[in-house]
Design an enzyme around this catalytic site. Structure first.
Site, PDB file in Angstrom:
ATOM      1  N   ASP A 148       0.915  -1.222  -0.095  1.00  0.00           N
ATOM      2  CA  ASP A 148       0.001   0.110  -0.083  1.00  0.00           C
ATOM      3  C   ASP A 148       0.970   1.354   0.108  1.00  0.00           C
ATOM      4  O   ASP A 148       1.582   1.530   0.966  1.00  0.00           O
ATOM      5  CB  ASP A 148      -0.882  -0.111   1.153  1.00  0.00           C
ATOM      6  CG  ASP A 148      -1.859   1.090   1.387  1.00  0.00           C
ATOM      7  OD1 ASP A 148      -1.698   2.070   0.389  1.00  0.00           O
ATOM      8  OD2 ASP A 148      -2.217   1.325   2.455  1.00  0.00           O
ATOM      9  N   HIS A 245      -9.352  -2.365   1.488  1.00  0.00           N
ATOM     10  CA  HIS A 245      -8.612  -2.568   0.247  1.00  0.00           C
ATOM     11  C   HIS A 245      -8.914  -3.994  -0.306  1.00  0.00           C
ATOM     12  O   HIS A 245      -9.560  -4.731   0.274  1.00  0.00           O
ATOM     13  CB  HIS A 245      -7.138  -2.920   0.641  1.00  0.00           C
ATOM     14  CG  HIS A 245      -6.466  -1.310   1.149  1.00  0.00           C
ATOM     15  ND1 HIS A 245      -5.703  -0.703   0.368  1.00  0.00           N
ATOM     16  CD2 HIS A 245      -6.660  -0.672   2.246  1.00  0.00           C
ATOM     17  CE1 HIS A 245      -5.353   0.259   0.978  1.00  0.00           C
ATOM     18  NE2 HIS A 245      -5.896   0.406   2.014  1.00  0.00           N
TER      19      HIS A 245
END
Length: 253
Positions: A148, A245
């Protein structure tokens, strides 16, 4: 080699949402996790071992319930590197690297810039990470840094680039940095193989954003240039819903 990266937004919460069944079904060789929000001793490691990941490594933040990265592997790595050796970065458990033969895989969780203090922290981290990676590539040129990045690179990577132009994650300084990071010798593996819009990896929990696909592409599989000819596939696994996510997958020879 199939490598998956997933910001799980709390590994224990993800497990309660069926993460282990998904892990078994996905059958990746290596799985990089970010935002685990747990210490190793708080986890039942037999769950991962029974799923086929006898080799699982955890690098937690010193602050409980915060940040942290992990690598799960079916094969034992030749070498593990916990952190970068830069104290303020390692205090938050943001980098973990495993070497397999001539390929190195890093699970990386870049900070978000939620307020001015954290934005300054993020910008410092970005600069120091670039320097660290520049040196690392001299020793380990075949490098995959998955995770990320908390940045959308281009307008195509965010659902509303105009309204978000002054929001951290899409600030000009952040976008410039990730562009420079690629220019330093990395390929955005997904965008290298897929030029289509509306492909995101994070959605707010608010306003039904995921069902409306109003998202951001914050998660990247950055592949160093020497691996370009070995890159076979890079996809977003948007059906997985254990987090805000979704995972990404990179496949190399």
């Amino acid at each position: 080699m199939k490598v998956v990266s997933y910001n799980v937004n709390g590994i224990r919460a993800a497990i309660n949402k069926g993460f282990i069944d998904w892990l078994i079904a996905t059958d990746a060789d290596v799985v990089c996790l970010q935002e685990i929000k747990a210490m190793k001793e708080q986890l039942d490691l037999s769950l991962f071992e029974e799923a086929g990941y006898s080799y699982n490594y955890w690098f937690s933040a010193q602050k409980k319930g915060y940040s942290g990265v992990a690598i799960l592997s079916k094969k034992k790595p030749d070498h593990l590197e916990y952190g970068t050796g830069i104290d303020y970065m390692d205090f938050e458990g943001r980098n973990l690297r495993a070497d397999f033969g001539d390929v190195s895989i890093m699970s990386m969780y870049l900070p978000s810039g939620t307020n001015m203090d954290r934005l300054e922290f993020k910008l410092k981290y970005m600069d120091d990470l670039q320097e660290y990676v520049n040196e690392l590539k001299k020793e380990r040129p075949n490098l995959i840094i998955l995770g990320d990045y908390n940045i959308c690179h281009e307008a195509i990577d965010i659902h509303d680039p105009v309204r978000n132009k002054n929001v951290s994650g899409f600030l000009p300084v952040e976008r410039e940095w990730i562009g420079n990071f690629m220019a330093s010798g990395f390929i955005d593996s997904f965008r290298h193989l897929n030029k289509e819009p509306h492909n995101y990896t994070w959605w707010s929990y608010r306003a039904n954003a995921r069902n409306n696909n109003k998202g951001w592409r914050l998660d990247y599989g950055m592949v160093s240039k020497p691996l370009e000819s070995r890159l076979k596939r890079s996809i977003i696994l948007k059906e997985a819903k254990h987090s805000d996510h979704c995972p990404i997958l990179v496949e190399i020879d």
